[in-house]
Design a protein around this motif. Structure first.
Motif, mmCIF file in Angstrom:
data_model
loop_
_atom_site.group_PDB
_atom_site.id
_atom_site.type_symbol
_atom_site.label_atom_id
_atom_site.label_comp_id
_atom_site.label_asym_id
_atom_site.label_seq_id
_atom_site.Cartn_x
_atom_site.Cartn_y
_atom_site.Cartn_z
ATOM 1 N N GLU A 26 0.814 -1.207 0.000
ATOM 2 C CA GLU A 26 0.000 0.000 0.000
ATOM 3 C C GLU A 26 0.853 1.265 0.000
ATOM 4 O O GLU A 26 0.523 2.242 -0.681
ATOM 5 C CB GLU A 26 -0.925 0.015 1.216
ATOM 6 N N HIS A 27 1.992 1.227 0.705
ATOM 7 C CA HIS A 27 2.846 2.418 0.787
ATOM 8 C C HIS A 27 4.320 2.020 0.662
ATOM 9 O O HIS A 27 5.078 2.111 1.635
ATOM 10 C CB HIS A 27 2.619 3.158 2.114
ATOM 11 N N ALA A 30 6.827 4.923 1.471
ATOM 12 C CA ALA A 30 6.912 5.215 2.901
ATOM 13 C C ALA A 30 7.698 4.134 3.627
ATOM 14 O O ALA A 30 8.430 4.422 4.580
ATOM 15 C CB ALA A 30 5.513 5.336 3.492
#
Length: 284
Positions: A26-27, A30
């Protein structure tokens, strides 16, 4: 890239490891910029679970996983994850399809295990004969492999029919080598043939995703962990990865057989060229 490998192995992860995988998917950007504590918090798991997740994927721990993820994101080309659309112009298709294929090969280069390749070459170099099995798209790769390897001077054959390669596998014995090729690694017929080959004492080199039934049966596994898409308009870039691995093995085997063998191959190529020239002169 690494994200494709994570998607491929999602179903084989434990419940807690799957939470980590989904958080990374999802990230991904990050994940690269944060520490293990932040990822564990985002996935709602403990830090040891993150470490187990990294090791399940084949990395020593968090830092190696994070480095590989950063490298994969840095190498990714624009448009690599875009699906071909109905209204795409020719220029769009060129960009999307080429980008995806390039990214597949970059990922292969960064993750292909040279130790596994060398072990496979050791088996192939001492084999009395080499057989290639594959079905569907992988059958095409097997045929390409046979075309390249027959020049090695070792008897080679390729089978794509499951009934035929089952019979052939049952006739293999110690000193023979089988290269089993599968983009999914779960074909019951191919698994059966590999079991028959192993029962007879043959060495089995498997080109398939890690963690699959076929991979578990390998004498030597060369894992090719790529994501698959069932969209009929999506190019099967995974096939390129398998063809490149076959090229690596074919060239490696030729080099391993030494300069005398290389000279024989050059003489054969020269003779073929002379024959072609004579034939062209005859029909001209």
């Amino acid at each position: 890239m690494l994200l494709d490998s994570i998607r491929t192995q999602l179903d084989s992860l434990s419940k807690s490891e799957k939470k980590v995988a989904l958080a990374v998917l999802e990230h991904p950007g990050a994940t690269v910029s944060q520490n293990i504590t932040a990822l564990a918090k985002a996935a709602q798991v403990s830090e040891p679970t993150v470490v187990r997740f990294c090791r399940t994927l084949g990395y020593d721990g968090w830092h190696e996983f994070k480095l590989k993820l950063a490298q994969g994101l840095a190498l990714a080309l624009p448009g690599a994850n875009e699906q071909p659309a109905q209204d795409d112009l020719a220029a769009d298709l060129v960009n999307k399809i080429c980008s995806r294929s390039i990214n597949t090969l970059l990922d292969l280069r960064n993750n292909l295990n040279p130790e596994a390749v060398q072990r496979a070459l050791d088996i192939l170099s001492r084999a009395n004969k080499i057989e290639f099995y594959g079905q569907g798209t992988s059958g095409i790769v097997a045929a390409d492999a046979q075309h390249k390897f027959f020049r090695s001077g070792v008897p080679t054959v390729a089978y794509a029919d499951p009934n035929i390669h089952s019979i052939a596998a049952a006739l293999l014995h110690a000193g023979d080598a089988l290269v089993a090729i599968s983009q999914r690694g779960n074909s019951p017929a191919l698994v059966r043939s590999v079991k028959l080959a192993r029962r007879g004492g043959a060495d089995v080199i498997v080109l398939a995703p890690s963690g699959t039934p076929l991979a578990e049966l390998a004498t030597v596994l060369i894992p090719i962990d790529l994501v698959f898409n069932t969209d009929p308009y999506t190019p099967i870039s995974a096939r390129l990865a398998y063809l490149v691995v076959i090229d690596v093995l074919a060239v490696g085997l030729a080099l391993q057989r030494g300069p005398d063998f290389r000279k024989k191959m050059q003489n054969a190529q020269k003779a073929l060229q002379e024959f072609d020239m004579q034939f062209d002169s005859f029909i001209g």
